[in-house]
Design a protein around this motif. Structure first.
Motif, PDB file in Angstrom:
ATOM      1  N   SER A 192       0.417   2.800  29.236  1.00 21.37           N
ATOM      2  CA  SER A 192      -0.441   1.611  29.289  1.00 21.37           C
ATOM      3  C   SER A 192      -1.288   1.537  28.034  1.00 21.37           C
ATOM      4  CB  SER A 192      -1.346   1.644  30.526  1.00 21.37           C
ATOM      5  OG  SER A 192      -2.257   2.729  30.450  1.00 21.37           O
ATOM      6  N   THR A 193      -1.518   0.301  27.594  1.00 26.20           N
ATOM      7  CA  THR A 193      -2.385   0.026  26.447  1.00 26.20           C
ATOM      8  C   THR A 193      -3.344  -1.095  26.829  1.00 26.20           C
ATOM      9  OG1 THR A 193      -0.730   0.713  24.822  1.00 26.20           O
ATOM     10  CG2 THR A 193      -2.475  -0.769  24.060  1.00 26.20           C
ATOM     11  N   VAL A 194      -4.622  -0.895  26.540  1.00 29.93           N
ATOM     12  CA  VAL A 194      -5.651  -1.893  26.833  1.00 29.93           C
ATOM     13  C   VAL A 194      -6.443  -2.143  25.565  1.00 29.93           C
ATOM     14  CG1 VAL A 194      -7.689  -2.470  28.198  1.00 29.93           C
ATOM     15  CG2 VAL A 194      -5.810  -1.191  29.247  1.00 29.93           C
ATOM     16  N   GLU A 195      -6.493  -3.403  25.129  1.00 27.94           N
ATOM     17  CA  GLU A 195      -7.263  -3.791  23.951  1.00 27.94           C
ATOM     18  C   GLU A 195      -8.303  -4.831  24.349  1.00 27.94           C
ATOM     19  OE1 GLU A 195      -4.828  -5.086  20.758  1.00 27.94           O
ATOM     20  OE2 GLU A 195      -3.730  -3.184  20.564  1.00 27.94           O
ATOM     21  N   TRP A 196      -9.512  -4.675  23.811  1.00 21.75           N
ATOM     22  CA  TRP A 196     -10.610  -5.607  24.086  1.00 21.75           C
ATOM     23  C   TRP A 196     -10.867  -6.462  22.852  1.00 21.75           C
ATOM     24  CZ3 TRP A 196     -13.052  -5.979  28.813  1.00 21.75           C
ATOM     25  CH2 TRP A 196     -12.745  -4.985  29.740  1.00 21.75           C
ATOM     26  N   LYS A 197     -10.988  -7.777  23.074  1.00 17.65           N
ATOM     27  CA  LYS A 197     -11.228  -8.711  21.983  1.00 17.65           C
ATOM     28  C   LYS A 197     -12.339  -9.673  22.392  1.00 17.65           C
ATOM     29  CE  LYS A 197      -6.393  -8.531  20.482  1.00 17.65           C
ATOM     30  NZ  LYS A 197      -5.174  -9.319  20.162  1.00 17.65           N
ATOM     31  N   GLU A 198     -13.232  -9.946  21.460  1.00 13.62           N
ATOM     32  CA  GLU A 198     -14.362 -10.827  21.755  1.00 13.62           C
ATOM     33  C   GLU A 198     -13.952 -12.286  21.573  1.00 13.62           C
ATOM     34  OE1 GLU A 198     -19.168 -11.072  20.820  1.00 13.62           O
ATOM     35  OE2 GLU A 198     -17.830  -9.872  19.544  1.00 13.62           O
ATOM     36  N   THR A 199     -14.519 -13.160  22.393  1.00 11.99           N
ATOM     37  CA  THR A 199     -14.241 -14.592  22.333  1.00 11.99           C
ATOM     38  C   THR A 199     -15.525 -15.358  22.595  1.00 11.99           C
ATOM     39  OG1 THR A 199     -12.914 -16.383  23.279  1.00 11.99           O
ATOM     40  CG2 THR A 199     -13.626 -14.664  24.775  1.00 11.99           C
ATOM     41  N   ASP A 200     -15.544 -16.624  22.159  1.00 14.83           N
ATOM     42  CA  ASP A 200     -16.725 -17.460  22.389  1.00 14.83           C
ATOM     43  C   ASP A 200     -16.542 -18.413  23.566  1.00 14.83           C
ATOM     44  OD1 ASP A 200     -14.791 -19.003  21.267  1.00 14.83           O
ATOM     45  OD2 ASP A 200     -16.047 -19.870  19.691  1.00 14.83           O
ATOM     46  N   VAL A 201     -15.456 -18.266  24.316  1.00  9.93           N
ATOM     47  CA  VAL A 201     -15.241 -19.097  25.506  1.00  9.93           C
ATOM     48  C   VAL A 201     -16.251 -18.690  26.571  1.00  9.93           C
ATOM     49  CG1 VAL A 201     -13.615 -19.734  27.324  1.00  9.93           C
ATOM     50  CG2 VAL A 201     -12.800 -19.351  24.986  1.00  9.93           C
ATOM     51  N   PRO A 202     -17.019 -19.633  27.124  1.00  4.97           N
ATOM     52  CA  PRO A 202     -18.019 -19.261  28.138  1.00  4.97           C
ATOM     53  C   PRO A 202     -17.358 -18.800  29.433  1.00  4.97           C
ATOM     54  CG  PRO A 202     -17.915 -21.640  27.908  1.00  4.97           C
ATOM     55  CD  PRO A 202     -17.055 -21.077  26.822  1.00  4.97           C
ATOM     56  N   PHE A 203     -18.084 -17.987  30.167  1.00  3.87           N
ATOM     57  CA  PHE A 203     -17.566 -17.445  31.420  1.00  3.87           C
ATOM     58  C   PHE A 203     -17.257 -18.550  32.423  1.00  3.87           C
ATOM     59  CE2 PHE A 203     -18.401 -15.988  35.757  1.00  3.87           C
ATOM     60  CZ  PHE A 203     -17.524 -14.928  35.860  1.00  3.87           C
ATOM     61  N   GLU A 204     -18.044 -19.624  32.415  1.00  5.54           N
ATOM     62  CA  GLU A 204     -17.860 -20.704  33.383  1.00  5.54           C
ATOM     63  C   GLU A 204     -16.538 -21.434  33.195  1.00  5.54           C
ATOM     64  OE1 GLU A 204     -20.511 -20.166  31.596  1.00  5.54           O
ATOM     65  OE2 GLU A 204     -21.905 -19.452  33.154  1.00  5.54           O
ATOM     66  N   LYS A 205     -15.917 -21.319  32.026  1.00  8.17           N
ATOM     67  CA  LYS A 205     -14.665 -22.027  31.755  1.00  8.17           C
ATOM     68  C   LYS A 205     -13.462 -21.093  31.709  1.00  8.17           C
ATOM     69  CE  LYS A 205     -16.772 -25.834  29.169  1.00  8.17           C
ATOM     70  NZ  LYS A 205     -16.764 -26.613  27.908  1.00  8.17           N
ATOM     71  N   ARG A 206     -13.602 -19.918  32.266  1.00 12.71           N
ATOM     72  CA  ARG A 206     -12.494 -18.972  32.149  1.00 12.71           C
ATOM     73  C   ARG A 206     -11.302 -19.353  33.024  1.00 12.71           C
ATOM     74  NH1 ARG A 206     -13.491 -13.238  35.130  1.00 12.71           N
ATOM     75  NH2 ARG A 206     -13.790 -13.958  37.263  1.00 12.71           N
ATOM     76  N   MET A 207     -11.516 -20.196  34.054  1.00 10.00           N
ATOM     77  CA  MET A 207     -10.405 -20.642  34.887  1.00 10.00           C
ATOM     78  C   MET A 207      -9.836 -21.980  34.430  1.00 10.00           C
ATOM     79  SD  MET A 207     -10.263 -18.129  36.992  1.00 10.00           S
ATOM     80  CE  MET A 207      -9.047 -18.737  38.142  1.00 10.00           C
ATOM     81  N   ALA A 208     -10.394 -22.550  33.361  1.00 13.41           N
ATOM     82  CA  ALA A 208      -9.983 -23.898  32.948  1.00 13.41           C
ATOM     83  C   ALA A 208      -8.538 -23.933  32.472  1.00 13.41           C
ATOM     84  CB  ALA A 208     -10.909 -24.413  31.853  1.00 13.41           C
ATOM     85  N   LYS A 209      -8.078 -22.875  31.835  1.00 16.93           N
ATOM     86  CA  LYS A 209      -6.730 -22.913  31.261  1.00 16.93           C
ATOM     87  C   LYS A 209      -5.651 -22.994  32.332  1.00 16.93           C
ATOM     88  CE  LYS A 209      -5.453 -18.027  30.966  1.00 16.93           C
ATOM     89  NZ  LYS A 209      -4.916 -16.979  30.075  1.00 16.93           N
ATOM     90  N   TYR A 210      -5.966 -22.546  33.556  1.00 19.19           N
ATOM     91  CA  TYR A 210      -4.965 -22.574  34.615  1.00 19.19           C
ATOM     92  C   TYR A 210      -4.766 -23.975  35.181  1.00 19.19           C
ATOM     93  CZ  TYR A 210      -5.767 -17.558  34.409  1.00 19.19           C
ATOM     94  OH  TYR A 210      -5.892 -16.262  33.976  1.00 19.19           O
ATOM     95  N   SER A 211      -5.731 -24.867  34.980  1.00 19.71           N
ATOM     96  CA  SER A 211      -5.616 -26.229  35.500  1.00 19.71           C
ATOM     97  C   SER A 211      -5.321 -27.255  34.420  1.00 19.71           C
ATOM     98  CB  SER A 211      -6.915 -26.625  36.217  1.00 19.71           C
ATOM     99  OG  SER A 211      -8.022 -26.531  35.346  1.00 19.71           O
TER     100      SER A 211
END
Length: 521
Positions: A192-211
């Motif tokens: 397993s490999t886990v990489e963390w990357k920073e983004t400026d997308v707000p937490f409130e819009k994290r489900m927006a891409k699914y809709s």
């Protein structure tokens, strides 16, 4: 009294569903500090081309962690087929993993055959990380050389904004595979490999891409064209029915005193038989009560959807709302059925109440028993655990049934007399021979054809969401189509009923009920 109690019951039902939905979500606020362990669960696996067929993740011979724990699920999550178990490796906030071994395992011939079968069936896995879904395929097939490969290295890219997880993606290394072509024991090491990357997308819009897929301009244009066609059909039918009602209104004044003229033809000859009580009135009243309950249930589901309770991958919220609201709207079914039955001169209201309670639940129970038996035989996640079955039975026994009886008692005590605009003749008039297109089945087909044409576009997207991977989130357009469906069904059924009476056929009660419901079928 009934007008006060029933709306209050429905209002409480909405509040209860909202509270159930909130209780099923994670208790934390999804904020983490560096080194905190983030919730990571594996859910299920299944063939990509049949999302309804799913199995537990660890039904496959993966390495089962020593401290594996099953997540406590809500009623809706269990009904949805979710079976969450803690992941095969821990993930800590902002702590990366670079090709870290998860486990080593020696696959037997049976294990190899099982993995090869799921790889050949294009099986995918589903996991949840901080309530965000993540998918991936279990393996790949080289069809030219007929070789089967199992992915043994999972790579997760996790995007965060300050102290919150916003997005997660998964992919597998095509070079990190294990060949499963031959029936022999295979040694495999899972990484397993886990990489963390920073983004400026707000937490409130994290489900927006699914809709977003439902709101693409091309799809919206298709939906709005369907709405426009529905509105045009409503206007045409409304104009046609208005002309009929104008004629009927003039004629009803003429027959207000039950004056019959021998030379009259059409429905005017049978005005003394139009309001004759139908046969099997208890069953008709039960159908009316159950239909009213389901209509009320649908309206409340739309209300919850429009206020944002249902969003993509809010696990089990819709099914929880359906179960709870159905139980709490049982009083409407009892009230409507018993009140209508007593208006038609019925006396055995208790039997009518029992019929109302079993009319929908009876066939549903038989269907559930068959499908659940099949799911148990195949060990699919669609099979309900005994505890869940007991919970549903208790909801039906302790909530739905008492409310059904309460509504029936209120309906019996508050019944109004059936007041027909003209007196019913003592003997029924003989019905003349009817042409084939005036029979029940052709008229039912006509009544269901136009509403189906108006809603077939939305039905396609709904079925693609229920039995496919498409996500449906444009509830406002669906609600508009639902309203037009009700209007068109009412208009076309009223028109066909007038044509039936014009043919001197006064058996309109059941024909009206069948015509209304065929579009639902």
């Amino acid at each position: 009294m009934a007008e006060k109690i029933l709306p209050a019951t429905l209002f409480v039902s909405v509040l209860l569903v909202l509270s159930v939905d909130q209780a099923s979500s994670d208790e934390s606020d999804h904020r983490y500090r560096q080194g905190d362990q983030v919730p990571f669960y594996v859910n299920k696996v299944g063939p990509f081309h049949n999302p309804c067929e799913t199995y537990r993740y660890f039904d496959l011979p993966y390495c089962l962690p020593d401290n594996a724990k099953e997540k406590r699920l809500s009623l809706g999550e269990v009904l949805n087929g979710d079976r969450l178990v803690s992941g095969p490796f821990p993930i800590e906030f902002l702590r990366e993993r670079k090709s870290v071994p998860v486990c080593k395992k020696k696959l037997s011939k049976e294990d190899v055959a099982k993995f090869r079968a799921v790889v050949d069936g294009d099986y995918y896995y589903q996991m949840y990380f901080d309530d965000l879904p993540v998918w991936g395929f279990l393996g790949m097939v080289d069809k030219r050389q007929q070789r089967y490969y199992l992915f043994n290295h999972i790579h997760l890219n996790i995007y965060y904004n300050k102290d919150r997880v916003v997005e997660i993606t998964s992919y597998t290394h095509r070079n990190a595979v294990v060949e499963l072509t031959e029936d022999k024991e295979v040694d495999v090491e899972f990484l397993s490999t886990v990489e963390w990357k920073e983004t400026d997308v707000p937490f409130e819009k994290r489900m927006a891409k699914y809709s977003q897929s439902s709101s693409l301009p091309r799809h919206l244009e298709i939906h709005w064209n369907s709405v426009i066609n529905s509105c045009m059909a409503v206007l045409l039918l409304a104009g046609f029915l208005a002309a009929i009602l104008r004629i009927l209104n003039n004629d009803s004044v003429k027959y207000a005193n039950d004056e019959e003229l021998a030379e009259e033809t059409g429905w005017k000859c049978i005005h003394g038989d139009v309001f004759r009580y139908p046969k099997h009135k208890s069953l008709l009243a039960a159908c009316l009560g159950s239909g009213t309950q389901l209509l009320t249930l649908t309206v409340f589901i739309f209300i919850l959807a429009l206020v944002g309770v249902f969003y993509p991958y809010n696990r089990g919220a819709l099914l929880t709302a359906l179960v709870v609201l159905y139980a709490l709207t049982s009083g409407i079914a009892g009230y409507t059925a018993t009140s209508f039955y007593c208006q038609l001169g019925g006396t055995n209201w208790v039997r009518n109440l029992l019929l109302t309670g079993c009319l929908f639940c009876g066939p549903l129970l038989l269907t559930f028993c068959f499908l659940n038996a099949v799911a148990v035989a195949y060990t699919a996640t669609a099979a309900l655990p005994p505890g869940t079955i007991v919970v549903i039975a208790l909801i039906w026994t302790l909530v739905s049934s008492p409310l059904l009886v309460l509504g029936g008692i209120i309906g019996k005590n508050s019944k109004a007399e059936f007041q027909a605009p003209c007196r019913t003749a003592e003997n029924p008039r003989e019905i003349p021979p009817l042409r084939w297109y005036r029979q029940t089945v052709p008229q039912m087909a006509i009544a269901g054809l136009l509403p189906f044409i108006l809603i077939h576009t939305e039905l396609y997207y709904i079925f693609a969401s229920v039995w496919g991977h498409r996500i449906y989130t444009i509830y406002n357009i669906l609600f508009i189509v639902f309203i037009t469906l009700l209007i068109v069904t009412a208009l076309i059924t009223a028109t066909l009923t007038h044509l039936q009476l014009a043919a001197e056929d006064h058996r309109w009660w059941w024909r009206y009920a069948f015509s209304c419901n065929l579009s639902n079928v």
